[in-house]
Design a protein around this motif. Structure first.
Motif, mmCIF file in Angstrom:
data_model
loop_
_atom_site.group_PDB
_atom_site.id
_atom_site.type_symbol
_atom_site.label_atom_id
_atom_site.label_comp_id
_atom_site.label_asym_id
_atom_site.label_seq_id
_atom_site.Cartn_x
_atom_site.Cartn_y
_atom_site.Cartn_z
ATOM 1 N N ARG A 1 0.864 -1.181 0.000
ATOM 2 C CA ARG A 1 0.000 0.000 0.000
ATOM 3 C C ARG A 1 0.896 1.223 0.000
ATOM 4 O O ARG A 1 1.153 1.822 1.043
ATOM 5 C CB ARG A 1 -0.924 -0.001 1.215
ATOM 6 C CG ARG A 1 -1.915 -1.155 1.230
ATOM 7 C CD ARG A 1 -2.917 -0.992 2.361
ATOM 8 N NE ARG A 1 -3.926 -2.023 2.340
ATOM 9 C CZ ARG A 1 -4.962 -2.090 3.199
ATOM 10 N NH1 ARG A 1 -5.075 -1.154 4.126
ATOM 11 N NH2 ARG A 1 -5.838 -3.062 3.115
ATOM 12 N N ILE B 1 4.160 5.516 2.488
ATOM 13 C CA ILE B 1 4.888 6.787 2.378
ATOM 14 C C ILE B 1 4.448 7.756 3.466
ATOM 15 O O ILE B 1 5.270 8.408 4.115
ATOM 16 C CB ILE B 1 4.684 7.394 0.975
ATOM 17 C CG1 ILE B 1 5.410 6.540 -0.074
ATOM 18 C CG2 ILE B 1 5.197 8.837 0.938
ATOM 19 C CD1 ILE B 1 5.138 6.970 -1.491
ATOM 20 N N TRP B 2 3.148 7.841 3.699
ATOM 21 C CA TRP B 2 2.650 8.761 4.720
ATOM 22 C C TRP B 2 3.134 8.370 6.118
ATOM 23 O O TRP B 2 3.517 9.231 6.906
ATOM 24 C CB TRP B 2 1.118 8.799 4.686
ATOM 25 C CG TRP B 2 0.586 9.780 3.690
ATOM 26 C CD1 TRP B 2 -0.031 9.506 2.510
ATOM 27 C CD2 TRP B 2 0.641 11.209 3.782
ATOM 28 N NE1 TRP B 2 -0.357 10.659 1.845
ATOM 29 C CE2 TRP B 2 0.030 11.720 2.606
ATOM 30 C CE3 TRP B 2 1.137 12.091 4.731
ATOM 31 C CZ2 TRP B 2 -0.092 13.083 2.366
ATOM 32 C CZ3 TRP B 2 1.023 13.465 4.495
ATOM 33 C CH2 TRP B 2 0.418 13.948 3.324
ATOM 34 N N ARG C 1 0.878 4.376 -0.893
ATOM 35 C CA ARG C 1 0.510 5.692 -0.371
ATOM 36 C C ARG C 1 0.532 5.717 1.157
ATOM 37 O O ARG C 1 1.101 6.606 1.765
ATOM 38 C CB ARG C 1 -0.875 6.094 -0.884
ATOM 39 C CG ARG C 1 -1.339 7.456 -0.362
ATOM 40 C CD ARG C 1 -2.622 7.892 -1.025
ATOM 41 N NE ARG C 1 -2.426 8.105 -2.468
ATOM 42 C CZ ARG C 1 -3.405 8.480 -3.289
ATOM 43 N NH1 ARG C 1 -4.639 8.661 -2.827
ATOM 44 N NH2 ARG C 1 -3.160 8.666 -4.575
ATOM 45 N N GLN C 2 -0.087 4.718 1.777
ATOM 46 C CA GLN C 2 -0.090 4.664 3.244
ATOM 47 C C GLN C 2 1.323 4.486 3.794
ATOM 48 O O GLN C 2 1.670 5.071 4.825
ATOM 49 C CB GLN C 2 -0.982 3.517 3.731
ATOM 50 C CG GLN C 2 -2.468 3.727 3.471
ATOM 51 C CD GLN C 2 -2.902 3.169 2.132
ATOM 52 O OE1 GLN C 2 -2.095 3.071 1.206
ATOM 53 N NE2 GLN C 2 -4.181 2.806 2.027
#
Length: 250
Positions: A31, A36-37, A33-34
Motif C-alpha cells: 500500500r 509513504i505517509w 501511499r499509506q
C-alpha cells in the motif's frame, strides 16, 4: 522493574515508538501511499521532538501547573526531596554511585530551602535495580558532603513515585508532621504532587529545573540529543499521569 514494564516503557517512549511507526510504513509496501505517509510522519515527529522547541509542546503544559515557590509558608514542617536516578560507579568519586544530574538539581534547591527555613529534610528513593546503596543514601551523603545539610529521615525502599509518597507519609506521621514542602523538578511535580496529596499530607510544591523558562535561541529548532531527552522525559510523565489516573479508578 519487571520485564513487562521495561518492554512497555521502551515501546511507548522515544525513539522506539517512532521507529515502530516507520517500520509499519515499511511493512505496508503493498500500500504505497499509506507506507509513504507513515514513513514521513515518523520522520517529521522524530525531527520535531528531537528539537528543544518541539519538546516544549510536551514539557510546558507540565511545568506550568506549578509555578516556582514564591516564599516558604510558615506552616511547613518538613522538606521532602525525591530521588531522580543515579550515576553508577563514578570514577571521580572512588567508583561510588552518586546522584544523577537531575537529582543533584533537586538536592541543591532543597539545601537552599533548608538554609532559608531550618526545616528538617526527608530524602526518598530506593534501589529499584537491586543496587547496594539506595538513592536516599546517595542523596543524604551528597547533602552532607556537597551542601553541608543534614538529613533527618531516609526512605530507602521506594521504587516509584507512588511509593515515595506512601513511605514518606509513614515516616512523617510517626514524627507527627503533616505539612510538607515537596521538592522535585517541574516536569515531575504534577505526578508527584498528586501522589503525595493522595496520602492526606498537606503538600506545598517547590519545583525546580524549569526547561520552559529558558531563553529561546535559534538552536532550539535544530535536532539534538537534549531535545530528544526532554521530549522523552515529558512523554514518560504524561504516560505516568495517565497510568496513575487509570489505577485510581480501578
Amino acid at each position: 522493574m519487571n520485564l513487562l514494564t521495561i518492554l512497555a516503557t521502551t515501546v511507548l517512549l522515544l525513539p522506539a515508538n517512532l521507529l515502530i511507526l516507520a517500520t509499519a510504513g515499511l511493512l505496508l509496501r503493498h500500500r504505497l501511499r499509506q507506507a509513504i505517509w507513515l514513513s514521513w510522519l515518523a520522520l517529521a515527529l522524530l525531527w520535531l521532538f528531537s528539537t528543544r522547541s518541539g519538546a516544549m509542546l510536551l514539557t510546558a503544559p507540565l511545568e506550568m501547573q506549578n509555578p516556582p515557590l514564591a516564599s516558604i509558608p510558615a506552616q511547613a514542617q518538613a522538606i521532602v526531596v525525591l530521588g531522580g536516578g543515579r550515576r553508577a560507579s563514578a570514577p571521580e568519586y572512588d567508583a561510588l554511585d552518586v546522584p544523577s544530574y537531575l537529582t543533584l538539581a533537586r538536592l541543591q534547591y532543597a539545601a537552599r530551602l533548608q538554609r532559608q527555613s531550618g526545616l528538617p529534610i526527608l530524602v526518598s528513593g530506593g534501589s529499584p535495580n537491586g543496587e547496594h546503596e539506595s538513592e536516599a543514601q546517595l542523596m543524604a551523603r551528597s547533602l552532607r558532603d556537597d551542601f553541608g545539610v543534614t538529613t533527618r529521615w531516609l526512605d530507602t525502599q521506594s521504587a516509584t513515585t507512588a511509593e515515595n509518597a506512601l513511605r514518606s507519609a509513614v515516616l512523617l506521621r510517626q514524627a507527627n508532621l503533616h505539612q510538607i514542602i515537596l521538592v522535585t523538578d517541574a516536569m515531575h511535580m504534577p505526578r508527584a504532587l498528586a501522589s503525595f496529596r493522595n496520602t492526606g499530607l498537606t503538600t506545598i510544591p517547590a519545583a525546580t529545573v524549569f526547561f520552559s523558562k529558558e531563553t529561546a535561541t535559534a538552536y532550539d529548532f535544530l535536532p539534538s540529543g537534549e531535545g530528544m531527552r526532554r521530549s522523552n522525559y515529558a512523554l514518560h510523565e504524561w504516560i505516568g499521569l495517565l497510568w496513575y489516573r487509570i489505577r485510581s479508578n480501578i
